[in-house]
Motif scaffolding. Structure first.
Motif, short mmCIF file in Angstrom:
data_model
loop_
_atom_site.label_atom_id
_atom_site.label_comp_id
_atom_site.label_asym_id
_atom_site.label_seq_id
_atom_site.Cartn_x
_atom_site.Cartn_y
_atom_site.Cartn_z
N MET A 25 80.69 80.34 57.94
CA MET A 25 80.70 79.08 58.71
C MET A 25 79.35 78.39 58.63
N GLY A 26 78.26 79.17 58.63
CA GLY A 26 76.93 78.59 58.48
C GLY A 26 76.75 77.95 57.12
N TYR A 27 77.24 78.62 56.08
CA TYR A 27 77.17 78.07 54.72
C TYR A 27 78.02 76.80 54.61
N ASP A 28 79.17 76.79 55.28
CA ASP A 28 80.04 75.61 55.30
C ASP A 28 79.33 74.41 55.91
N ARG A 29 78.61 74.62 57.01
CA ARG A 29 77.86 73.53 57.65
C ARG A 29 76.75 73.02 56.73
N TYR A 30 76.10 73.93 56.00
CA TYR A 30 75.05 73.54 55.06
C TYR A 30 75.61 72.62 53.97
N VAL A 31 76.72 73.00 53.38
CA VAL A 31 77.32 72.19 52.31
C VAL A 31 77.79 70.85 52.86
N ALA A 32 78.39 70.85 54.06
CA ALA A 32 78.92 69.61 54.65
C ALA A 32 77.81 68.60 54.93
N ILE A 33 76.62 69.07 55.35
CA ILE A 33 75.54 68.15 55.73
C ILE A 33 74.60 67.86 54.56
N CYS A 34 74.27 68.88 53.80
CA CYS A 34 73.28 68.71 52.73
C CYS A 34 73.89 68.30 51.39
N LYS A 35 75.15 68.68 51.14
CA LYS A 35 75.82 68.35 49.88
C LYS A 35 77.19 67.71 50.15
N PRO A 36 77.22 66.61 50.90
CA PRO A 36 78.52 66.03 51.30
C PRO A 36 79.39 65.59 50.12
N ALA B 189 67.76 76.10 58.03
CA ALA B 189 66.44 75.59 57.64
C ALA B 189 66.61 74.40 56.70
N LEU B 190 67.54 74.53 55.75
CA LEU B 190 67.82 73.42 54.81
C LEU B 190 68.49 72.25 55.53
N ILE B 191 69.34 72.57 56.52
CA ILE B 191 69.99 71.50 57.30
C ILE B 191 68.94 70.73 58.10
N LEU B 192 68.02 71.46 58.72
CA LEU B 192 66.96 70.83 59.50
C LEU B 192 66.07 69.97 58.61
N PHE B 193 65.75 70.48 57.44
CA PHE B 193 64.94 69.71 56.48
C PHE B 193 65.67 68.43 56.07
N ASN B 194 66.97 68.54 55.86
CA ASN B 194 67.78 67.39 55.48
C ASN B 194 67.87 66.38 56.61
N ILE B 195 68.01 66.88 57.86
CA ILE B 195 68.12 66.01 59.03
C ILE B 195 66.83 65.22 59.23
N CYS B 196 65.69 65.88 59.02
CA CYS B 196 64.39 65.22 59.21
C CYS B 196 64.18 64.06 58.25
N HIS B 197 64.91 64.09 57.11
CA HIS B 197 64.77 63.03 56.13
C HIS B 197 65.90 62.00 56.20
N MET B 198 66.72 62.10 57.27
CA MET B 198 67.78 61.09 57.46
C MET B 198 67.18 59.82 58.02
N PRO B 199 67.57 58.65 57.50
CA PRO B 199 66.96 57.39 57.94
C PRO B 199 67.35 56.97 59.35
N SER B 200 68.60 57.27 59.76
CA SER B 200 69.07 56.80 61.07
C SER B 200 69.21 57.95 62.06
N SER B 201 68.99 57.62 63.33
CA SER B 201 69.13 58.62 64.39
C SER B 201 70.60 59.00 64.59
N LYS B 202 71.50 58.07 64.27
CA LYS B 202 72.93 58.32 64.41
C LYS B 202 73.36 59.43 63.45
N GLY B 203 72.77 59.43 62.26
CA GLY B 203 73.12 60.43 61.25
C GLY B 203 72.71 61.82 61.67
N TRP B 204 71.46 61.96 62.18
CA TRP B 204 71.03 63.32 62.55
C TRP B 204 71.65 63.81 63.84
N SER B 205 72.01 62.87 64.76
CA SER B 205 72.69 63.30 65.99
C SER B 205 74.09 63.80 65.69
#
Length: 310
Positions: A118-129, A219-235
């Motif tokens: 499930m953790g790997y699934d969340r990584y792919v969904a957010i970092c490799k949509p 860790a990769l998800i957090l790194f990806n979230i920090c580089h998202m342009p909009s607050s809506k995306g990371w929320s």
């Protein structure tokens, strides 16, 4: 594997949670309610996922299996635990004890791997949509789930096989409400050195491997979230991970507290307290965690209610 025992013990006595008569009946109804809520809640989530096509996604496929494991996991020991509250002497046969140990280890190990998937699934969904459909195809999901059960089965076989090689002499009283590894090792009158090495190796491998994959994924998800342009995306990204993070924290947190050995006389009672949370409370909370703040589940419930009323 034949359950032959070279020792003189043919049955074990489960001491349960407490020996105070006044607490037996209240605890019986409390844990009966807990078991019913666990089964109904997880079964409700499984039915909801089956009946709603928009929930036929990898995330809910894993959640379906998590709910299935939680029902089986609770059913391994809770009925015997409830019996302990209403009888004077709760006896479990040697074969029954080994069977309980096997299924307990099987479902615990399997849940570790399912939470990892499930953790790997969340990584792919957010970092490799863009690659999510391919990376999390039906074949990949089925393979990950099959591997979770196979590795859970292998771990349970190792633990149970090593336990069956031990010799139990006169003492057959387990100071717990289930046949777990450490309470049984304390009763053995033969060397438990090999068992302790196996437990450390198997549990260490499962925990370290699962924790490492989950940690790297987030860790990769957090790194990806920090580089998202909009607050809506990371929320939105954080909201999709919140339920899984909560479940993982509860599962691993109480499991760690249960098995960490503290140099105190009250460790046994303290260990029972943490075991209750790990084995009874966490499976009950999982459906609530994934339902209360989940928009997809709320929509699915509304659709089911419309079908019933129309």
């Amino acid at each position: 594997m034949t359950m032959e025992n070279a020792s003189s013990v043919s049955e074990f006595i489960l001491m349960g949670l407490t020996d105070q008569p006044k607490l037996q009946l209240p605890l019986f109804f409390l844990f009966l309610l807990n078991y019913l809520v666990t089964v109904v809640g997880n079964l409700y989530l499984m039915i909801l996922i089956c009946l709603n096509s928009h929930l036929h996604t990898p995330m809910y496929f894993y959640l379906f299996n998590l709910s299935f494991i939680d029902i089986c996991y609770s059913s391994v020991f809770t009925p015997k635990m409830l019996i302990n509250f209403i009888v004077d002497r709760n006896v479990i046969s040697y074969r029954g004890c080994m069977s309980q140990l096997f299924f307990f280890c099987f479902f615990v190990n399997s849940e570790c791997y399912v939470l990892t998937a499930m953790g790997y699934d969340r990584y792919v969904a957010i970092c490799k949509p863009l690659l999510y459909t391919t990376a999390m195809s039906r074949q990949v999901c089925s393979l990950l789930m099959s591997a979770s059960y196979v590795m859970g089965f292998a771990g349970a076989m190792v633990h149970t096989g090593c336990m069956m090689r031990l010799i139990f002499c006169d003492s057959n009283v387990i100071n717990d409400y289930l046949c777990d590894i450490f309470p049984l090792l304390q009763l053995s009158c033969s060397s438990t050195y090999v068992n302790e090495i196996v437990v450390s190796a198997v549990v260490g491998t499962v925990v370290i491997l699962s924790s490492l994959i989950i940690f790297i994924s987030y860790a990769l998800i957090l790194f990806n979230i920090c580089h998202m342009p909009s607050s809506k995306g990371w929320s939105k990204a954080l909201s999709t991970c919140g339920s899984h993070i909560t479940t993982v924290s509860l599962f691993y947190g109480f499991a760690l507290l249960t098995h960490v050995r503290l140099p105190s006389s009250g460790f046994v009672e303290q260990g029972k307290f943490y075991t209750v949370f790990s084995t009874n409370v966490v499976p009950m909370l999982n459906p609530l965690i994934y339902s209360l703040r989940n928009k997809d589940v709320k929509i699915a419930v509304k659709k089911i209610l419309k079908r019933i009323t129309n």
